[in-house]
Design a protein around this motif. Structure first.
Motif, PDB file in Angstrom:
ATOM      1  N   GLN A  19       0.932  -1.200   0.102  1.00 23.50           N
ATOM      2  CA  GLN A  19       0.073  -0.033  -0.038  1.00 23.50           C
ATOM      3  C   GLN A  19       0.818   1.357  -0.045  1.00 23.50           C
ATOM      4  O   GLN A  19       1.944   1.205   0.559  1.00 23.50           O
ATOM      5  CB  GLN A  19      -0.855  -0.141   1.179  1.00 23.50           C
ATOM      6  CG  GLN A  19      -1.842   0.896   1.306  1.00 23.50           C
ATOM      7  CD  GLN A  19      -2.848   0.465   2.633  1.00 23.50           C
ATOM      8  OE1 GLN A  19      -3.030  -0.477   3.037  1.00 23.50           O
ATOM      9  NE2 GLN A  19      -2.988   1.691   3.191  1.00 23.50           N
ATOM     10  N   PHE A  63      -7.812   4.457  -3.931  1.00 23.28           N
ATOM     11  CA  PHE A  63      -8.845   4.811  -3.147  1.00 23.28           C
ATOM     12  C   PHE A  63      -8.507   6.651  -2.854  1.00 23.28           C
ATOM     13  O   PHE A  63      -7.383   6.830  -2.278  1.00 23.28           O
ATOM     14  CB  PHE A  63      -8.779   4.270  -1.561  1.00 23.28           C
ATOM     15  CG  PHE A  63      -9.108   2.769  -1.624  1.00 23.28           C
ATOM     16  CD1 PHE A  63     -10.298   2.507  -1.486  1.00 23.28           C
ATOM     17  CD2 PHE A  63      -8.148   1.879  -1.641  1.00 23.28           C
ATOM     18  CE1 PHE A  63     -10.699   1.081  -1.555  1.00 23.28           C
ATOM     19  CE2 PHE A  63      -8.706   0.581  -1.616  1.00 23.28           C
ATOM     20  CZ  PHE A  63      -9.743   0.231  -1.445  1.00 23.28           C
ATOM     21  N   ASP A 109      -9.975   9.261  -0.972  1.00 25.05           N
ATOM     22  CA  ASP A 109     -11.001   9.597   0.002  1.00 25.05           C
ATOM     23  C   ASP A 109     -11.972   8.423   0.134  1.00 25.05           C
ATOM     24  O   ASP A 109     -11.314   7.162   0.297  1.00 25.05           O
ATOM     25  CB  ASP A 109     -11.858  10.857   0.111  1.00 25.05           C
ATOM     26  CG  ASP A 109     -10.796  12.079   0.337  1.00 25.05           C
ATOM     27  OD1 ASP A 109      -9.729  11.634   0.974  1.00 25.05           O
ATOM     28  OD2 ASP A 109     -10.933  13.311   0.217  1.00 25.05           O
ATOM     29  N   ASN A 117      -6.867  12.165   0.733  1.00 22.20           N
ATOM     30  CA  ASN A 117      -6.128  10.889   1.093  1.00 22.20           C
ATOM     31  C   ASN A 117      -6.013  10.038   0.146  1.00 22.20           C
ATOM     32  O   ASN A 117      -6.985   9.483  -0.232  1.00 22.20           O
ATOM     33  CB  ASN A 117      -6.759  10.062   2.372  1.00 22.20           C
ATOM     34  CG  ASN A 117      -6.261   8.866   2.549  1.00 22.20           C
ATOM     35  OD1 ASN A 117      -5.318   8.381   2.098  1.00 22.20           O
ATOM     36  ND2 ASN A 117      -7.081   8.106   3.371  1.00 22.20           N
ATOM     37  N   THR A 126      -4.574   6.380  -1.562  1.00 14.83           N
ATOM     38  CA  THR A 126      -4.196   5.394  -1.335  1.00 14.83           C
ATOM     39  C   THR A 126      -4.337   4.298  -2.273  1.00 14.83           C
ATOM     40  O   THR A 126      -5.301   4.098  -2.797  1.00 14.83           O
ATOM     41  CB  THR A 126      -4.920   4.784   0.119  1.00 14.83           C
ATOM     42  OG1 THR A 126      -4.574   5.636   0.997  1.00 14.83           O
ATOM     43  CG2 THR A 126      -4.217   3.320   0.344  1.00 14.83           C
ATOM     44  N   TYR A 139       2.001  11.886   6.445  1.00 14.18           N
ATOM     45  CA  TYR A 139       0.963  10.907   6.768  1.00 14.18           C
ATOM     46  C   TYR A 139       0.720  10.537   8.049  1.00 14.18           C
ATOM     47  O   TYR A 139       1.496  10.038   8.807  1.00 14.18           O
ATOM     48  CB  TYR A 139       1.306   9.803   5.751  1.00 14.18           C
ATOM     49  CG  TYR A 139       0.002   8.965   5.507  1.00 14.18           C
ATOM     50  CD1 TYR A 139      -0.801   9.664   4.312  1.00 14.18           C
ATOM     51  CD2 TYR A 139      -0.425   7.781   6.162  1.00 14.18           C
ATOM     52  CE1 TYR A 139      -2.156   8.773   4.020  1.00 14.18           C
ATOM     53  CE2 TYR A 139      -1.672   7.204   5.887  1.00 14.18           C
ATOM     54  CZ  TYR A 139      -2.388   7.771   4.839  1.00 14.18           C
ATOM     55  OH  TYR A 139      -3.601   6.953   4.437  1.00 14.18           O
ATOM     56  N   THR A 184      -2.789   6.543  11.806  1.00 11.86           N
ATOM     57  CA  THR A 184      -4.020   6.160  12.198  1.00 11.86           C
ATOM     58  C   THR A 184      -4.311   5.177  12.856  1.00 11.86           C
ATOM     59  O   THR A 184      -5.036   4.714  13.683  1.00 11.86           O
ATOM     60  CB  THR A 184      -5.069   6.122  10.934  1.00 11.86           C
ATOM     61  OG1 THR A 184      -4.523   5.040  10.067  1.00 11.86           O
ATOM     62  CG2 THR A 184      -5.154   7.373  10.250  1.00 11.86           C
TER      63      THR A 184
HETATM   64  C1  LIG Z   1      -6.803   6.730   4.034  1.00 10.48           C
HETATM   65  O1  LIG Z   1      -7.438   5.877   2.980  1.00 10.48           O
HETATM   66  C2  LIG Z   1      -7.131   4.461   3.054  1.00 10.48           C
HETATM   67  C3  LIG Z   1      -7.720   3.691   2.117  1.00 10.48           C
HETATM   68  O2  LIG Z   1      -9.111   3.903   2.386  1.00 10.48           O
HETATM   69  C4  LIG Z   1      -7.271   4.256   4.594  1.00 10.48           C
HETATM   70  O3  LIG Z   1      -7.079   3.026   4.903  1.00 10.48           O
HETATM   71  C5  LIG Z   1      -6.640   5.152   5.574  1.00 10.48           C
HETATM   72  O4  LIG Z   1      -6.957   4.795   6.956  1.00 10.48           O
HETATM   73  C6  LIG Z   1      -6.824   6.640   5.075  1.00 10.48           C
HETATM   74  N1  LIG Z   1      -5.760   7.242   5.866  1.00 10.48           N
HETATM   75  C7  LIG Z   1      -6.088   8.554   6.767  1.00 10.48           C
HETATM   76  C8  LIG Z   1      -4.866   9.027   7.379  1.00 10.48           C
HETATM   77  O5  LIG Z   1      -7.270   8.827   6.493  1.00 10.48           O
END
Ligand SMILES: *[C@@H]1O[C@H](CO)[C@@H](O)[C@H](O)[C@H]1NC(C)=O
Ligand SMILES: *[C@@H]1O[C@H](CO)[C@@H](O)[C@H](O)[C@H]1NC(C)=O
Ligand SMILES: *[C@@H]1O[C@H](CO)[C@@H](O)[C@H](O)[C@H]1NC(C)=O
Ligand SMILES: *[C@@H]1O[C@H](CO)[C@@H](O)[C@H](O)[C@H]1NC(C)=O
Length: 354
Positions: free
Chosen positions: A53, A79, A81, A112, A114, A142, A145
């Protein structure tokens, strides 16, 4: 070779970057990676296992184009958002894939973005050369999370082989594979855990699918220590990642055709593999050993013995699939994987107190 590739890449950028485009190199500290990535060449990061990823938090750009070279027909889930696109990154020479053309990225917004490698390792290595964005783009560090992480090890079931196919399927089609929809993808999403996957269709503990040799060459335990499993000298640095939980689903290919390994040979080899993994992680992760849904006894009985011997939790998935839960070649489809996830998730959650 490298020089030629870079030259082609800059030619591609001259042709395709808009006049204000810049290239963010793969080594940019604001790009976040999950999964086994070979970072030894700062201009060209390489990876192959499913589910690797690449994430970025970005604003003040209208365009976004990751640059990939691929040694096979690799697909990515992108992805942005909450919107998902599928990227067909199959060009062998580095190619910028503009995914904003129909999207109209709003420069005042922060996105975001990904990218997730959908396809499994043997489909081919992906080389990541960076991302082309508008020259005024702002990158943010980044955010972390989650502190949770989970590692899935296995064969075609874990890869999501044919998960999107409707039987009868034709020859293997990498576009029908999608790691995000597998039980590993679903469970890691539900638990908000980082996902690492080392899986390869047809692999076993001791015997690969269709092989008449026991032990077969290049079984999953043999490939497991590698960053890029087709590069036999590229060893992964286990200090870079320590999962909280490890879920293994192996044995199906050892027992789905003759000759089959003996009980003792299979069990002792599986136990050795788990001991090897344990020796690599100082944090004492929890182990879960799955058997099924494409095999039954004696394999599952042996897997259960292995779980008992190593202090792992056994998760039984024999005979769980309904007729409408099959994709290609008797593999679970999206609904089949959702069922697998629904069985494993509460067991994993309870055990980890998550
Ligand atoms: C960004 O998007 C990915 C995929 O949907 C998700 O797994 C991730 O937690 C998100 N990260 C943030 C910082 O929002
Ligand atoms: C992906 O790209 C490759 C190479 O251009 C092509 O052969 C393949 O058909 C494409 N896949 C899909 C699903 O369009
Ligand atoms: C946004 O990008 C433009 C050029 O694309 C640049 O002139 C401007 O300074 C940037 N704004 C910010 C806030 O970075
Ligand atoms: C397995 O590996 C050995 C040694 O490298 C080689 O001689 C043999 O041909 C391989 N067998 C198969 C079936 O690939």
């Amino acid at each position: 070779m490298k020089t030629i590739l870079l030259f082609l890449y800059f030619l591609a950028c001259l042709a395709l970057c808009n006049s204000n485009g810049i290239v963010i190199p793969p080594s940019n500290e604001n790009i976040n990676y999950v999964g086994r990535v070979d970072k030894s060449n700062s201009l060209q990061y390489a990876f192959a296992w499913s589910s690797v990823q690449i994430s970025i938090l970005i604003s003040n750009t209208t365009s976004f184009a990751p640059v990939f070279g691929s040694y096979g027909q690799n697909y990515f889930n992108v992805f942005i958002d909450n919107t998902m696109f599928v990227l067909n990154a199959s060009s062998p020479i580095p190619h910028p894939y503009f995914i904003s053309e129909n999207l109209n990225l709003d420069p005042t917004q922060t996105y975001n973005i990904t990218l997730v490698k959908r396809t499994e390792a043997w489909v081919g290595i992906s080389s990541f050369y960076g991302i082309i964005v508008d020259s005024g783009a702002t990158l943010f560090s980044y955010p972390k999370t989650t502190s949770r992480s989970i590692e899935f090890i296995g064969d075609s079931i874990t890869c999501g082989f044919g998960i999107l196919g409707v039987p009868p399927c034709g020859p293997f089609d990498p576009s029908l594979e999608d790691i995000s929809l597998t039980y590993g993808g679903l469970i890691s999403k539900e638990l908000e855990a980082q996902l690492y996957v080392e899986a390869w269709s047809g692999k076993g503990v001791l015997k690969n699918s269709g092989s008449t040799i026991i032990p077969s060459n290049q079984t999953l335990p043999e490939l497991y220590p590698l960053t890029i499993p087709t590069e036999s000298t590229d060893y992964w640095n286990f200090e870079d990642f320590s999962p909280d939980a490890i879920v293994i689903n192996l044995g199906t290919n050892d027992y789905n055709s003759q000759p089959i390994p003996s009980k003792h040979y299979f069990e002792s080899s599986y136990i050795d593999f788990i001991k090897f993994i344990k020796s690599k992680y100082a944090n004492n992760p929890s182990f879960f050993l799955v058997c099924g849904p494409m095999i039954g006894d004696p394999c599952c009985e042996y897997v259960q013995n292995v779980a008992d011997a190593v202090g792992a939790v056994y998760i039984d998935m024999q005979n769980i699939l309904e007729p409408n839960e099959y994709g290609c070649n008797s593999h679970p489809n999206v609904a089949g994987h959702a069922k697998m996830a629904s069985i494993a998730l509460p067991i994993i959650q309870k055990n980890l107190a998550w």
